[in-house]
Scaffold this motif. Structure first.
Motif, short mmCIF file in Angstrom:
data_model
loop_
_atom_site.label_atom_id
_atom_site.label_comp_id
_atom_site.label_asym_id
_atom_site.label_seq_id
_atom_site.Cartn_x
_atom_site.Cartn_y
_atom_site.Cartn_z
N THR A 1 0.87 -1.18 0.00
CA THR A 1 0.00 0.00 0.00
C THR A 1 0.90 1.22 0.00
O THR A 1 1.84 1.32 0.79
N TYR A 2 0.61 2.15 -0.90
CA TYR A 2 1.46 3.33 -1.08
C TYR A 2 0.57 4.56 -0.97
O TYR A 2 -0.47 4.64 -1.65
N PRO A 3 0.92 5.54 -0.13
CA PRO A 3 0.06 6.71 0.07
C PRO A 3 -0.11 7.54 -1.21
O PRO A 3 0.82 7.69 -2.01
N ASN A 4 -1.33 8.06 -1.40
CA ASN A 4 -1.64 8.86 -2.59
C ASN A 4 -0.76 10.10 -2.70
O ASN A 4 -0.35 10.48 -3.79
N ASN A 5 -0.48 10.76 -1.57
CA ASN A 5 0.30 12.00 -1.66
C ASN A 5 1.74 11.71 -2.11
O ASN A 5 2.34 12.52 -2.80
N LEU A 6 2.28 10.55 -1.77
CA LEU A 6 3.64 10.21 -2.22
C LEU A 6 3.66 9.85 -3.70
O LEU A 6 4.64 10.10 -4.39
N ILE A 7 2.58 9.25 -4.19
CA ILE A 7 2.56 8.88 -5.61
C ILE A 7 2.55 10.14 -6.48
O ILE A 7 3.02 10.12 -7.61
N LEU A 8 2.04 11.26 -5.94
CA LEU A 8 2.09 12.52 -6.68
C LEU A 8 3.44 13.21 -6.54
O LEU A 8 3.83 14.00 -7.40
N GLN A 9 4.16 12.93 -5.46
CA GLN A 9 5.43 13.59 -5.22
C GLN A 9 6.61 12.88 -5.89
O GLN A 9 7.62 13.49 -6.16
N LYS A 10 6.49 11.60 -6.13
CA LYS A 10 7.58 10.81 -6.70
C LYS A 10 7.38 10.63 -8.20
O LYS A 10 6.26 10.67 -8.70
N ALA A 11 8.46 10.39 -8.88
CA ALA A 11 8.38 10.09 -10.31
C ALA A 11 7.85 8.67 -10.48
O ALA A 11 8.29 7.74 -9.80
N VAL A 12 6.89 8.52 -11.38
CA VAL A 12 6.28 7.22 -11.64
C VAL A 12 6.38 6.94 -13.13
O VAL A 12 5.97 7.76 -13.95
N CYS A 13 6.94 5.79 -13.48
CA CYS A 13 7.02 5.38 -14.88
C CYS A 13 5.92 4.36 -15.14
O CYS A 13 5.83 3.36 -14.44
N VAL A 14 5.10 4.65 -16.15
CA VAL A 14 4.09 3.68 -16.58
C VAL A 14 4.76 2.80 -17.62
O VAL A 14 5.27 3.28 -18.63
N ILE A 15 4.79 1.51 -17.34
CA ILE A 15 5.48 0.55 -18.21
C ILE A 15 4.44 -0.08 -19.11
O ILE A 15 3.48 -0.69 -18.64
N SER A 16 4.62 0.06 -20.41
CA SER A 16 3.65 -0.51 -21.34
C SER A 16 3.89 -2.00 -21.50
O SER A 16 4.98 -2.51 -21.23
N ASP A 17 2.87 -2.71 -21.98
CA ASP A 17 2.98 -4.15 -22.19
C ASP A 17 3.97 -4.49 -23.28
O ASP A 17 4.58 -5.55 -23.28
N GLU A 18 4.18 -3.58 -24.25
CA GLU A 18 5.13 -3.81 -25.33
C GLU A 18 6.56 -3.95 -24.80
O GLU A 18 7.31 -4.79 -25.25
N ILE A 19 6.91 -3.10 -23.81
CA ILE A 19 8.25 -3.16 -23.23
C ILE A 19 8.46 -4.50 -22.53
O ILE A 19 9.51 -5.12 -22.67
N ILE A 20 7.45 -4.95 -21.81
CA ILE A 20 7.57 -6.21 -21.10
C ILE A 20 7.70 -7.37 -22.09
O ILE A 20 8.49 -8.28 -21.90
N GLU A 21 6.91 -7.34 -23.21
CA GLU A 21 7.02 -8.39 -24.21
C GLU A 21 8.38 -8.38 -24.86
O GLU A 21 8.96 -9.43 -25.13
N ASN A 22 8.95 -7.19 -25.16
CA ASN A 22 10.27 -7.11 -25.77
C ASN A 22 11.35 -7.64 -24.85
O ASN A 22 12.29 -8.29 -25.28
N GLU A 23 11.21 -7.35 -23.53
CA GLU A 23 12.19 -7.86 -22.58
C GLU A 23 12.13 -9.38 -22.53
O GLU A 23 13.14 -10.06 -22.43
N GLY A 24 10.90 -9.91 -22.61
CA GLY A 24 10.76 -11.38 -22.60
C GLY A 24 11.32 -12.02 -23.84
O GLY A 24 11.92 -13.09 -23.79
N SER A 25 11.18 -11.38 -25.00
CA SER A 25 11.71 -11.95 -26.24
C SER A 25 13.23 -11.81 -26.30
O SER A 25 13.90 -12.61 -26.93
N ASP A 26 13.80 -10.77 -25.65
CA ASP A 26 15.25 -10.60 -25.61
C ASP A 26 15.90 -11.71 -24.79
O ASP A 26 17.03 -12.12 -25.06
N ALA A 27 15.18 -12.18 -23.78
CA ALA A 27 15.75 -13.19 -22.89
C ALA A 27 15.81 -14.55 -23.57
O ALA A 27 16.58 -15.41 -23.19
N VAL A 28 15.03 -14.76 -24.63
CA VAL A 28 14.96 -16.06 -25.30
C VAL A 28 16.09 -16.23 -26.22
O VAL A 28 17.01 -15.92 -26.54
#
Length: 181
Positions: free
Chosen positions: A154-181
């Protein structure tokens, strides 16, 4: 009874107008918030929570307007309200984080930089469990984040606005999985 109605006809008419306007504004605002929630594909629970906050605000404004219309003695009312607000102020100062988390929850609702189901990474050096998280729920005070290993954070809402947050797309995760193969 007729004497009372005649004597206070202006106040009764003004009160009826205020109550009608508040009911109409609440209806229109609720409709607009629900539309924003559905267009943005936001959780219904979050939408209801924001509607509750807005309804509370309209109710408070209506009470203030009715007090002014009916000509309540401001000096006596001021003494009572100042005492109440002093106690509430001390309580809110002691619990400022609750108020800031609720405010951050409302900001997150309307700005929607990310939504439930998104995979994110929080850039917080103080966060002991770093890594990628999936947003499971966004509540009034905090966000439920699930790590890949199943751990719930559980992460407080006020901290989520104060910290940098990267939204990771599904494409990046799929590419990382294909790189590992």
């Amino acid at each position: 009874m007729e004497e009372i109605i005649l004597e206070y006809s202006n106040e009764l008419l003004s009160s009826a107008i205020i109550l009608t306007v508040v009911v109409i504004l609440r209806f229109l605002t609720n409709k607009a918030v629900r539309k924003v929630g559905s267009i943005s594909d936001l959780n219904e629970a979050r939408t209801r929570l924001v509607i509750k906050y807005i309804s509370f605000g309209f109710t408070a404004l209506a009470i203030v307007a009715l007090v002014l219309i009916w000509g309540v003695n401001i000096k006596e009312l001021g003494l009572i309200l100042s005492s109440i607000f002093a106690v509430i102020g001390v309580a809110l100062f002691a619990q400022w984080s609750i108020l800031s988390n609720v405010t951050a929850g409302i900001i997150l609702f309307f700005s929607f930089p990310f939504k439930i189901g998104d995979r994110i990474q929080i850039m917080d050096k103080d966060l002991e469990t770093s890594g990628n998280y999936v947003i499971e729920d966004i509540r009034a005070y905090h966000i439920h984040l699930r790590k890949d290993n199943g751990q719930l954070v559980t992460y407080p809402n006020n901290l989520i606005l104060q910290k940098a947050v990267c939204v990771i797309s599904d494409e990046i995760i799929e590419n990382e999985g294909s790189d590992a193969v």
